[in-house]
Write an enzyme that holds these catalytic residues in place. Structure first.
Site, PDB file in Angstrom:
ATOM      1  N   HIS A 185      -3.982  -5.759 -10.927  1.00 33.37           N
ATOM      2  CA  HIS A 185      -2.758  -5.267 -10.650  1.00 33.37           C
ATOM      3  C   HIS A 185      -1.937  -5.407 -11.556  1.00 33.37           C
ATOM      4  CE1 HIS A 185      -3.733  -3.879  -6.535  1.00 33.37           C
ATOM      5  NE2 HIS A 185      -4.094  -5.210  -5.871  1.00 33.37           N
ATOM      6  N   HIS A 206       0.782  -1.191  -0.200  1.00 35.80           N
ATOM      7  CA  HIS A 206       0.122   0.117  -0.072  1.00 35.80           C
ATOM      8  C   HIS A 206       0.578   1.137  -0.068  1.00 35.80           C
ATOM      9  CE1 HIS A 206      -3.843  -2.481   1.977  1.00 35.80           C
ATOM     10  NE2 HIS A 206      -3.378  -2.337   0.031  1.00 35.80           N
TER      11      HIS A 206
END
Length: 437
Positions: free
Chosen positions: A406, A275
């Site tokens: 992703h 993150h």
């Protein structure tokens, strides 16, 4: 694999296009006859669990919208013709329509509004481990993203879906006094969860930027900025750039949350390394999308990235990024996640464009080489979603290969830049190509 920076060379751009095509070919197997997209196993078949996840269906719909906008053989940035088995524009458009149909009907709560986290193949809600009868901002963020991308791809039903999803977010999740989103509610919207999460708010930032591009409504960017200020500029900056993930409703940090469940896939204990990279690129996207961005967006993006590299890479003496760290910077869950590698690649590319510093090129090349060596599954397709510290496939946190969101974005972001968002950037590129014909 060609190693030129940022996909600017024809050879590397062609490699990125080929990898994107390979991922999308794998993703087509997720289509469920009953509606929506299934969670894929290691070989690319939907798992036989009988459920449909909203976030998986929405992310796959977003990916197929990007495929529709790319056309055959890539985005026209160095790619040659597509492989005979590639997902062409017509099939991609059909897959987008399939996803939008499921988000409009199968997964939508026709009684109370909003979207169920998961349903069975007939559309009946299935209890969720985190919120058995609830509605989550995480899922709603991806419904917004999918609808916005489908708008760019020209799906006729997408604007109505986007308008509905934004209305639900506006009325049920956005907390103007906090400058961020609530986490979840029960099905009837009567009781909210006494928890606030950085993960769902991070994806709200991505969704809000896409919504602003799709609708022209700038206030969604302003809201994305408020979320980033709270999560990153207020809290991560105060914690030596370790992202606090879990909060009380008043946004007081809950650092020991899930100490007993450190490997949770959505709410793990401690700081999540990936993150740091993901927020880094989103801060740069915000900066690129705002007419007068605050200076801290770029400086915070650089600081988050540096901390993720410093503390997350080789943290246990092995190559790659660990999943989580404790509050002293020590590894907690040492598993290597494919999404972390993908976000590291994308963030390095974004920082190279923003700063011009060659150091980010070096990391970008090294991280693609590592991904190519250990994550890309050349036998069954897609990427291994999880590896143990010795780079062997494992399944302690993630089973199978749920989606390609992703990894696909890691093949596109290095060439398309930080703003506009991916679908809008591809739409504009396609329009320029049409104008030249």
């Amino acid at each position: 694999m060609a190693a030129e920076p940022l996909g600017d060379s024809p050879e590397h751009a062609a490699w990125l296009d080929a990898e994107c095509d390979r991922l999308i070919r794998f993703a087509r197997g997720a289509r469920l006859a009953e509606g929506g997209f299934g969670w894929l196993d290691d070989t690319g078949r939907p798992v036989a669990d009988g459920v449909v996840h909203t976030w998986v269906t929405a992310r796959m719909t977003h990916v197929f919208a990007l495929a529709r906008l790319r056309g055959v053989g890539g985005a026209g940035q160095g790619a040659g013709g597509g492989d005979a088995g590639d997902v062409g524009p017509d099939e991609a458009a059909a897959l987008v329509a399939h996803g939008i149909a499921a988000l409009t009907d199968l997964l939508r709560d026709g009684e109370h509004g909003g979207w169920h986290p998961l349903v069975d193949r007939s559309g009946r809600p299935v209890p969720d481990a985190e919120r058995p009868d609830g509605k989550r901002m995480y899922d709603h963020a991806f419904v917004v993203l999918a609808a916005a991308s489908a708008c760019a791809a020209g799906h006729r039903g997408a604007p109505a879906l986007l308008a509905e999803a934004l209305d639900v977010v506006e009325r049920r999740f956005w907390e103007a006094d906090r400058g961020a989103c609530a986490e979840s509610w029960d099905r009837a919207w009567t009781t909210g969860e006494a928890y606030r999460g950085a993960n769902s708010n991070m994806h709200a930032v991505e969704a809000f930027l896409a919504a602003a591009d799709a609708t022209g409504e700038h206030h969604w960017r302003t809201r994305a900025l408020r979320i980033a200020e709270r999560v990153v500029h207020d809290h991560a900056r105060a914690d030596r750039w370790r992202l606090v993930e879990h909060f009380a409703p008043d946004w007081t940090p809950r650092r020991e949350y899930h100490h007993d469940r450190p490997a949770d896939p959505f709410r793990p204990y401690g700081a999540t390394v990936g993150h740091g990279f993901e927020w880094s690129r989103l801060l740069l996207a915000l900066a690129a999308s705002l007419p007068d961005p605050p200076d801290w967006l770029r400086t915070d993006a650089e600081a988050l990235f540096a901390a993720a590299v410093r503390e997350g890479g080789h943290a246990d003496g092995r190559p790659g990024f660990v999943y989580t760290l404790d509050w002293t910077g020590r590894p907690v869950v040492r598993t290597r996640m494919h999404w972390v590698q993908a976000e590291a690649i994308a963030a390095a590319a974004a920082l190279r464009r923003a700063t011009g510093v060659a150091y980010y090129d070096d990391l970008y090349r090294a991280w693609w080489e590592h991904a190519d060596a250990v994550f890309l599954d050349r036998k069954h397709g897609s990427w291994h979603h999880e590896l143990d510290p010795d780079a062997r496939p494992s399944a302690t946190v993630w089973q199978g290969k749920p989606d390609v969101y992703h990894a696909v974005q890691a093949t596109l972001l290095p060439r398309l830049g930080s703003a506009p968002t991916l679908a809008e950037a591809l739409r504009r590129a396609a329009r320029r190509t049409d104008d030249r014909r």
